[in-house]
Structures are given as C-alpha cells and as structure tokens.
Design a protein around this motif. Structure first.
Motif, PDB file in Angstrom:
ATOM      1  N   GLY A  49       0.815  -1.213   0.000  1.00 10.69           N
ATOM      2  CA  GLY A  49       0.000   0.000   0.000  1.00 10.69           C
ATOM      3  C   GLY A  49       0.849   1.263   0.000  1.00 10.69           C
ATOM      4  N   GLU A  50       1.900   1.269   0.830  1.00  6.75           N
ATOM      5  CA  GLU A  50       2.797   2.424   0.856  1.00  6.75           C
ATOM      6  C   GLU A  50       3.498   2.597  -0.485  1.00  6.75           C
ATOM      7  OE1 GLU A  50       5.352   1.238   4.027  1.00  6.75           O
ATOM      8  OE2 GLU A  50       4.218   2.330   5.545  1.00  6.75           O
ATOM      9  N   VAL A  52       2.519   1.538  -3.549  1.00  5.24           N
ATOM     10  CA  VAL A  52       1.580   1.965  -4.597  1.00  5.24           C
ATOM     11  C   VAL A  52       1.188   3.425  -4.402  1.00  5.24           C
ATOM     12  CG1 VAL A  52      -0.742   1.590  -5.531  1.00  5.24           C
ATOM     13  CG2 VAL A  52       0.760  -0.365  -5.079  1.00  5.24           C
ATOM     14  N   SER A  53       0.889   3.825  -3.165  1.00  6.94           N
ATOM     15  CA  SER A  53       0.480   5.218  -2.947  1.00  6.94           C
ATOM     16  C   SER A  53       1.627   6.188  -3.214  1.00  6.94           C
ATOM     17  CB  SER A  53      -0.079   5.407  -1.535  1.00  6.94           C
ATOM     18  OG  SER A  53       0.931   5.257  -0.572  1.00  6.94           O
ATOM     19  N   THR A  54       2.855   5.809  -2.850  1.00  8.13           N
ATOM     20  CA  THR A  54       4.001   6.670  -3.118  1.00  8.13           C
ATOM     21  C   THR A  54       4.253   6.784  -4.622  1.00  8.13           C
ATOM     22  OG1 THR A  54       5.016   6.105  -1.011  1.00  8.13           O
ATOM     23  CG2 THR A  54       6.470   6.989  -2.698  1.00  8.13           C
ATOM     24  N   TRP A  56       2.027   6.387  -7.033  1.00  8.92           N
ATOM     25  CA  TRP A  56       0.926   7.167  -7.624  1.00  8.92           C
ATOM     26  C   TRP A  56       1.098   8.660  -7.343  1.00  8.92           C
ATOM     27  CZ3 TRP A  56      -2.404   6.879 -11.281  1.00  8.92           C
ATOM     28  CH2 TRP A  56      -3.442   7.807 -11.345  1.00  8.92           C
ATOM     29  N   ARG A  57       1.408   8.990  -6.083  1.00  9.57           N
ATOM     30  CA  ARG A  57       1.593  10.388  -5.709  1.00  9.57           C
ATOM     31  C   ARG A  57       2.760  11.000  -6.486  1.00  9.57           C
ATOM     32  NH1 ARG A  57       1.272   9.575  -0.696  1.00  9.57           N
ATOM     33  NH2 ARG A  57       3.471   9.286  -0.273  1.00  9.57           N
ATOM     34  N   THR A  58       3.851  10.243  -6.649  1.00  9.60           N
ATOM     35  CA  THR A  58       5.001  10.751  -7.391  1.00  9.60           C
ATOM     36  C   THR A  58       4.670  10.916  -8.868  1.00  9.60           C
ATOM     37  OG1 THR A  58       6.486   9.666  -5.830  1.00  9.60           O
ATOM     38  CG2 THR A  58       7.434  10.358  -7.923  1.00  9.60           C
ATOM     39  N   THR A  60       1.783  11.559 -10.193  1.00 20.49           N
ATOM     40  CA  THR A  60       0.836  12.660 -10.411  1.00 20.49           C
ATOM     41  C   THR A  60       1.411  14.025 -10.048  1.00 20.49           C
ATOM     42  OG1 THR A  60      -0.166  12.280  -8.244  1.00 20.49           O
ATOM     43  CG2 THR A  60      -1.195  11.206 -10.151  1.00 20.49           C
ATOM     44  N   THR A  61       2.387  14.081  -9.144  1.00 20.43           N
ATOM     45  CA  THR A  61       2.899  15.382  -8.722  1.00 20.43           C
ATOM     46  C   THR A  61       4.291  15.699  -9.259  1.00 20.43           C
ATOM     47  OG1 THR A  61       3.797  14.462  -6.672  1.00 20.43           O
ATOM     48  CG2 THR A  61       1.554  15.381  -6.592  1.00 20.43           C
TER      49      THR A  61
END
Length: 118
Positions: A49-50, A52-54, A56-58, A60-61
C-alpha cells in the motif's frame, strides 16, 4: 552524547555510511527499546500500500522524481534480533501481494488484447 554506529557486517558495504544515535533505539516492529549495539539494522519494511500510494503520488505530482523514488537507498532502521523472522515473514507477504497485483494488472491489459485479436 551521540554514539556512532555502522551497519552490521551482514548489511555493510563500502557505500554504507555510519548512523548517529542518541541513547537507545526502538525496534521498528515490536517497539521494544534496544541498545544500538544489539539492534539488527536493515532497510525499513515497505508495504504494498505504501509503495503503490508513493508511486501514484510521485507520478501525479513529480513524474521526473520517479527514478529517485525507485532507486534511492533507504536508511537502515533498528530491529530487535528476535524480530528477524517476523520481518522476513512480513517482507515475503508484501512481495506476494505485489506479485498478485502485478499479475492482475497484466491480466487486465492482456485479456482484452487477446480477445480483440481472436
């Protein structure tokens, strides 16, 4: 007064830098207080989870920073010697979760292509 420690022989390498510790540290799994010299030092446990979320956040930003996120070395954290088996079990479970996710993504991408071709 800071205590200077290097990684233990099983994780040490020529590029390993020393870690400065004040007093005692806590096991990253059990939370048990440890003396720095008795701690097993290893990279932190990264859950699927960490990860995938990292990612995705990277993406997109800051897409240019993706290689840094994927390739940078993580600092070692302390673990209690008796927690090594638990750490290994958790790492294996997280790897299995990631493998299943990657297989599902591959199936979702490949099945429609195969159906369109036939």
């Amino acid at each position: 007064m800071p205590v200077e420690l290097s990684s233990p022989p099983q994780t040490a390498g020529p590029e390993t830098s020393s870690v400065h510790i004040d007093g005692e540290v806590r096991c990253a799994i059990t939370g048990r207080p440890l003396r720095p010299e008795e701690a097993y030092w290893a990279p932190p446990l990264v859950t699927m989870g960490e990860l995938v979320s990292t990612l995705w956040r990277t993406l997109t930003t800051n897409p240019a920073g993706l290689s840094e996120v994927l390739m940078s070395e993580q600092p070692n954290v302390p673990y209690a010697p008796e927690a090594r088996q638990e750490l290994a079990r958790r790492r294996s479970a997280e790897q299995l979760k990631l493998l299943v996710l990657l297989l599902l993504v591959a199936a979702v991408l490949i099945i429609p292509i195969v159906m369109m071709v036939s």
